[in-house]
Scaffold this motif. Structure first.
Motif, PDB file in Angstrom:
ATOM      1  N   ARG A 144       7.435 -40.391  47.776  1.00 24.47           N
ATOM      2  CA  ARG A 144       8.352 -39.511  47.047  1.00 24.47           C
ATOM      3  C   ARG A 144       7.709 -38.148  46.771  1.00 24.47           C
ATOM      4  N   ASP A 145       6.676 -37.806  47.542  1.00 19.69           N
ATOM      5  CA  ASP A 145       5.959 -36.559  47.287  1.00 19.69           C
ATOM      6  C   ASP A 145       6.846 -35.336  47.482  1.00 19.69           C
ATOM      7  N   THR A 146       7.780 -35.404  48.441  1.00 19.13           N
ATOM      8  CA  THR A 146       8.652 -34.251  48.654  1.00 19.13           C
ATOM      9  C   THR A 146       9.608 -34.048  47.479  1.00 19.13           C
ATOM     10  N   ILE A 147       9.978 -35.158  46.825  1.00 14.77           N
ATOM     11  CA  ILE A 147      10.835 -35.060  45.645  1.00 14.77           C
ATOM     12  C   ILE A 147      10.070 -34.433  44.492  1.00 14.77           C
ATOM     13  N   ILE A 148       8.795 -34.823  44.350  1.00 15.24           N
ATOM     14  CA  ILE A 148       7.938 -34.209  43.336  1.00 15.24           C
ATOM     15  C   ILE A 148       7.773 -32.721  43.626  1.00 15.24           C
ATOM     16  N   GLU A 149       7.542 -32.397  44.894  1.00 14.83           N
ATOM     17  CA  GLU A 149       7.367 -30.999  45.300  1.00 14.83           C
ATOM     18  C   GLU A 149       8.613 -30.181  44.965  1.00 14.83           C
ATOM     19  N   TYR A 150       9.764 -30.732  45.280  1.00 15.51           N
ATOM     20  CA  TYR A 150      11.032 -30.051  45.005  1.00 15.51           C
ATOM     21  C   TYR A 150      11.216 -29.811  43.502  1.00 15.51           C
ATOM     22  N   THR A 151      10.945 -30.842  42.702  1.00 10.89           N
ATOM     23  CA  THR A 151      11.120 -30.707  41.255  1.00 10.89           C
ATOM     24  C   THR A 151      10.094 -29.743  40.668  1.00 10.89           C
ATOM     25  N   MET A 152       8.903 -29.723  41.233  1.00  8.30           N
ATOM     26  CA  MET A 152       7.903 -28.768  40.771  1.00  8.30           C
ATOM     27  C   MET A 152       8.368 -27.335  41.042  1.00  8.30           C
ATOM     28  N   GLU A 153       9.003 -27.129  42.178  1.00 12.06           N
ATOM     29  CA  GLU A 153       9.509 -25.790  42.494  1.00 12.06           C
ATOM     30  C   GLU A 153      10.672 -25.406  41.580  1.00 12.06           C
ATOM     31  N   LEU A 154      11.490 -26.365  41.222  1.00 13.23           N
ATOM     32  CA  LEU A 154      12.541 -26.086  40.237  1.00 13.23           C
ATOM     33  C   LEU A 154      11.922 -25.703  38.894  1.00 13.23           C
ATOM     34  N   THR A 155      10.838 -26.367  38.538  1.00 15.35           N
ATOM     35  CA  THR A 155      10.148 -26.055  37.281  1.00 15.35           C
ATOM     36  C   THR A 155       9.610 -24.630  37.303  1.00 15.35           C
ATOM     37  N   ILE A 156       8.996 -24.237  38.425  1.00 14.96           N
ATOM     38  CA  ILE A 156       8.473 -22.876  38.544  1.00 14.96           C
ATOM     39  C   ILE A 156       9.609 -21.860  38.444  1.00 14.96           C
ATOM     40  N   MET A 157      10.735 -22.165  39.068  1.00 15.90           N
ATOM     41  CA  MET A 157      11.891 -21.268  38.986  1.00 15.90           C
ATOM     42  C   MET A 157      12.397 -21.166  37.552  1.00 15.90           C
ATOM     43  N   MET A 158      12.438 -22.278  36.843  1.00 20.15           N
ATOM     44  CA  MET A 158      12.874 -22.256  35.448  1.00 20.15           C
ATOM     45  C   MET A 158      11.901 -21.472  34.574  1.00 20.15           C
ATOM     46  N   LEU A 159      10.620 -21.524  34.907  1.00 17.92           N
ATOM     47  CA  LEU A 159       9.641 -20.723  34.171  1.00 17.92           C
ATOM     48  C   LEU A 159       9.901 -19.236  34.384  1.00 17.92           C
ATOM     49  N   THR A 160      10.281 -18.863  35.602  1.00 17.33           N
ATOM     50  CA  THR A 160      10.639 -17.466  35.886  1.00 17.33           C
ATOM     51  C   THR A 160      11.838 -17.052  35.037  1.00 17.33           C
ATOM     52  N   LEU A 161      12.866 -17.895  35.019  1.00 18.63           N
ATOM     53  CA  LEU A 161      14.061 -17.587  34.231  1.00 18.63           C
ATOM     54  C   LEU A 161      13.748 -17.550  32.739  1.00 18.63           C
ATOM     55  N   SER A 162      12.861 -18.427  32.286  1.00 20.12           N
ATOM     56  CA  SER A 162      12.493 -18.461  30.877  1.00 20.12           C
ATOM     57  C   SER A 162      11.797 -17.172  30.460  1.00 20.12           C
ATOM     58  N   ASN A 171      11.171 -33.301  32.993  1.00 23.13           N
ATOM     59  CA  ASN A 171      11.627 -34.110  34.124  1.00 23.13           C
ATOM     60  C   ASN A 171      10.521 -34.283  35.162  1.00 23.13           C
ATOM     61  N   LEU A 172       9.835 -33.180  35.460  1.00 22.30           N
ATOM     62  CA  LEU A 172       8.741 -33.225  36.441  1.00 22.30           C
ATOM     63  C   LEU A 172       7.634 -34.168  35.977  1.00 22.30           C
ATOM     64  N   PHE A 173       7.194 -34.029  34.735  1.00 20.40           N
ATOM     65  CA  PHE A 173       6.091 -34.855  34.252  1.00 20.40           C
ATOM     66  C   PHE A 173       6.495 -36.322  34.128  1.00 20.40           C
ATOM     67  N   SER A 174       7.759 -36.576  33.855  1.00 21.28           N
ATOM     68  CA  SER A 174       8.248 -37.952  33.836  1.00 21.28           C
ATOM     69  C   SER A 174       8.121 -38.577  35.220  1.00 21.28           C
ATOM     70  N   MET A 175       8.505 -37.842  36.243  1.00 19.04           N
ATOM     71  CA  MET A 175       8.423 -38.343  37.619  1.00 19.04           C
ATOM     72  C   MET A 175       6.980 -38.561  38.045  1.00 19.04           C
ATOM     73  N   ILE A 176       6.112 -37.595  37.709  1.00 15.70           N
ATOM     74  CA  ILE A 176       4.699 -37.718  38.070  1.00 15.70           C
ATOM     75  C   ILE A 176       4.083 -38.947  37.407  1.00 15.70           C
ATOM     76  N   THR A 177       4.418 -39.153  36.128  1.00 13.93           N
ATOM     77  CA  THR A 177       3.862 -40.278  35.382  1.00 13.93           C
ATOM     78  C   THR A 177       4.317 -41.606  35.962  1.00 13.93           C
ATOM     79  N   ILE A 178       5.562 -41.680  36.421  1.00 14.68           N
ATOM     80  CA  ILE A 178       6.086 -42.916  37.019  1.00 14.68           C
ATOM     81  C   ILE A 178       5.392 -43.212  38.344  1.00 14.68           C
ATOM     82  N   ILE A 179       5.158 -42.192  39.152  1.00 13.61           N
ATOM     83  CA  ILE A 179       4.666 -42.389  40.518  1.00 13.61           C
ATOM     84  C   ILE A 179       3.148 -42.537  40.592  1.00 13.61           C
ATOM     85  N   LYS A 180       2.434 -42.089  39.577  1.00 15.23           N
ATOM     86  CA  LYS A 180       0.982 -41.951  39.674  1.00 15.23           C
ATOM     87  C   LYS A 180       0.235 -43.240  40.035  1.00 15.23           C
ATOM     88  N   ALA A 181       0.744 -44.405  39.660  1.00 14.84           N
ATOM     89  CA  ALA A 181      -0.008 -45.642  39.891  1.00 14.84           C
ATOM     90  C   ALA A 181       0.765 -46.673  40.710  1.00 14.84           C
TER      91      ALA A 181
END
Length: 344
Positions: free
Chosen positions: A91-109, A161-171
């Motif tokens: 699911r790394d591509t899903i993590i990558e996608y959500t990370m990019e959404l996070t970066i975009m939201m940081l720009t908007l913020s 949302n991103l950190f929730s996904m990372i935490t679920i997938i990490k192990a």
């Protein structure tokens, strides 16, 4: 907004302190470039996401000779995730996608923060339209930027949302585990939130009222012109920038001590006093002349470096941004067409 405000002069800030004189166009283009990078990341990631896992089976493929390439093409995918274990459990591509959404939201913020601060009575650089503001329940004079404040908060939601996904997938071990089901909610929420945030920001930006006169007034009285003057002194008199920096720093201190008067209001005697304290042989008369002649507009027009707020540079940047936007619109429309065709 950038194209409309190439000549809208305003102070630019570092540490929330006036730093140099610039334009609202330059400010707007800075966020345009940041958003283009956000778009670049998403556009590239789509290539990695656009691979079909269909036909990989539970984990080890099938004895039935499936045409995975054909099914991928019929479904609108560019290719397949070749390894069956990778196809069923990564699911790394899903993590990558959500990370990019996070970066975009940081720009908007960050954009919302600038708009909120600059719309305060203390700045008054811009007004947020009534349509994207709220009234106070108690104070009749107030117009609160509630939609922007909520958008700023949503950057935290998408980060969560991103950190929730990372935490679920990490192990999770190799192969499919039911844990992966839990990332779906975060994925949909991050996508929907970012989409809504982009729409809201688009409406807000289009409706912004730019108070050009207030920006001009702030620029005219700003000590941010000191940087340009220090460069001018260094170039014109063959002195080091360090020395010119010190001269201007002391002149600013003198102006502040004189009831925060603009530099152009300094007297020749004030300048002479500063120069003599440094043992400088500069002419107080010439320095005062340079100060009075270096108006904000002249300051900006004199910038030579690539990417500065010089009007010629601004026009080029606006043109380049329009070209990039047009190219992306065509490429994204082509991708959408392929997906729409597959879904018929």
């Amino acid at each position: 907004k950038a194209d409309e405000n190439i000549d809208t002069i305003m102070p630019m800030y570092t540490h929330l302190r006036q730093a140099q004189i610039g334009t609202f166009s330059h400010f707007a283009l800075s966020y345009a470039d940041a958003l283009f990078r956000d778009l670049d990341r998403l556009y590239i990631t789509y290539v990695r996401i656009n691979q079909s896992p269909l036909g990989a089976g539970a984990i080890g493929g099938s004895r039935i000779k499936l045409d995975r390439q054909k099914t991928a093409k019929l479904l609108g995918f560019k290719g397949i995730v070749r390894n069956s274990i990778d196809a069923s459990s990564s699911r790394d591509t899903i993590i990558e996608y959500t990370m990019e959404l996070t970066i975009m939201m940081l720009t908007l913020s960050r954009m919302t923060e600038d708009f909120i601060i600059w719309s305060t009575d203390e700045f008054g650089y811009l007004d947020i339209s009534d349509e994207y503001s709220s009234s106070s329940s108690a104070m009749p004079h107030k117009k609160n930027p509630d939609p922007l404040e909520l958008l700023r908060a949503k950057a935290g939601t998408v980060s969560g949302n991103l950190f929730s996904m990372i935490t679920i997938i990490k192990a999770i071990p190799s192969g499919y585990s039911r844990d992966l089901q839990e990332i779906k909610t975060s994925l949909w929420q991050a996508s929907a939130t970012t989409t809504q945030a982009l729409k809201i920001m688009n409406y807000v930006v289009k409706s912004l009222i730019i108070n050009k006169e207030r920006m001009q007034q702030a620029s005219g009285n700003s000590y941010a012109i000191s940087f340009d003057l220090a460069e001018l002194l260094a170039i014109k008199n063959g002195m080091s920038f360090r020395t010119a920096h010190k001269v201007m720093g002391l002149l600013v201190r003198k102006a502040i001590s004189n009831n925060r008067q603009p530099l152009r209001m300094l007297r020749e005697e004030d300048i002479r006093e500063v120069l003599e304290s440094l043992g400088s042989k500069l002419s107080a008369e010439e320095v005062l002349k340079d100060i009075k002649e270096t108006a904000p507009q002249k300051s900006i027009s004199s910038r030579q470096s690539l990417g500065s707020p010089n009007p010629m540079q601004e026009q080029t940047m606006v043109k380049l941004s329009r070209g990039r936007l047009s190219a992306y619109s065509k490429r994204i429309a082509k991708r959408k067409g392929l997906v729409d065709e597959a879904l018929k």
